[in-house]
Motif scaffolding. Structure first.
Motif, PDB file in Angstrom:
ATOM      1  N   ASN A  54       0.865  -1.169   0.000  1.00 11.91           N
ATOM      2  CA  ASN A  54       0.000   0.000   0.000  1.00 11.91           C
ATOM      3  C   ASN A  54       0.905   1.224   0.000  1.00 11.91           C
ATOM      4  N   VAL A  79      -3.685   2.841  -2.897  1.00 13.12           N
ATOM      5  CA  VAL A  79      -2.974   2.622  -4.144  1.00 13.12           C
ATOM      6  C   VAL A  79      -1.911   1.556  -3.877  1.00 13.12           C
ATOM      7  N   TRP A 103       1.950  -4.107 -12.193  1.00 15.31           N
ATOM      8  CA  TRP A 103       1.749  -2.994 -11.269  1.00 15.31           C
ATOM      9  C   TRP A 103       2.879  -2.912 -10.241  1.00 15.31           C
ATOM     10  N   ASN A 111      -5.251   1.151  -8.203  1.00 14.99           N
ATOM     11  CA  ASN A 111      -6.123   1.656  -7.148  1.00 14.99           C
ATOM     12  C   ASN A 111      -7.046   0.547  -6.661  1.00 14.99           C
TER      13      ASN A 111
END
Length: 127
Positions: A54, A79, A103, A111
């Motif tokens: 996070n 995020v 990611w 998100n």
């Protein structure tokens, strides 16, 4: 002046309390290019590139074991930087290393702001 304060207190008193859920239930779905079913997928949390972090809080969550291509975890909304190398076990008993990198940087972070979200993880099969 007293009338304004009274009206303000009445307006605040009539408002309905809205409780916002601070957590997201995330379903992770592992997908291989060849469509094979992964019976079990484990991610080693000690490897530095294995992240489910996070970016708002700095908390790095441990990956659950994937069973039949699916894993689920509850995280605080925010995020997330997500990336890992893992060990996959297939139905025929064979093993392979797999990687997910979509990611894994702050610029490509995802998100997780809904109460429930499903993420499709397109894995790379390593030889």
């Amino acid at each position: 002046m007293l009338a304004i304060i009274t009206v303000a207190l009445l307006c605040c008193g009539c408002a309905k309390d809205v409780e916002e859920n601070l957590f997201c239930q995330v379903s992770l779905q592992a997908v291989l290019p060849d469509g094979r079913n992964i019976v079990s997928l484990t991610v080693d949390p000690s490897l530095p590139g294995n992240l489910f972090r996070n970016l708002n809080t700095g908390i790095n969550y441990a990956y659950p074991v994937f069973v039949n291509n699916v894993a689920s975890l509850r995280v605080k909304k925010g995020v997330y930087q997500i990336g890992f190398d893992g060990e996959a076990l297939f139905q025929d008993g064979s093993h392979a290393r797999v990687r997910f990198t979509a990611w894994n940087t702050p610029l490509t972070a995802v998100n997780l702001l809904e109460d429930n979200q499903t993420l499709s993880l397109n894995l790379i099969l390593l030889k």
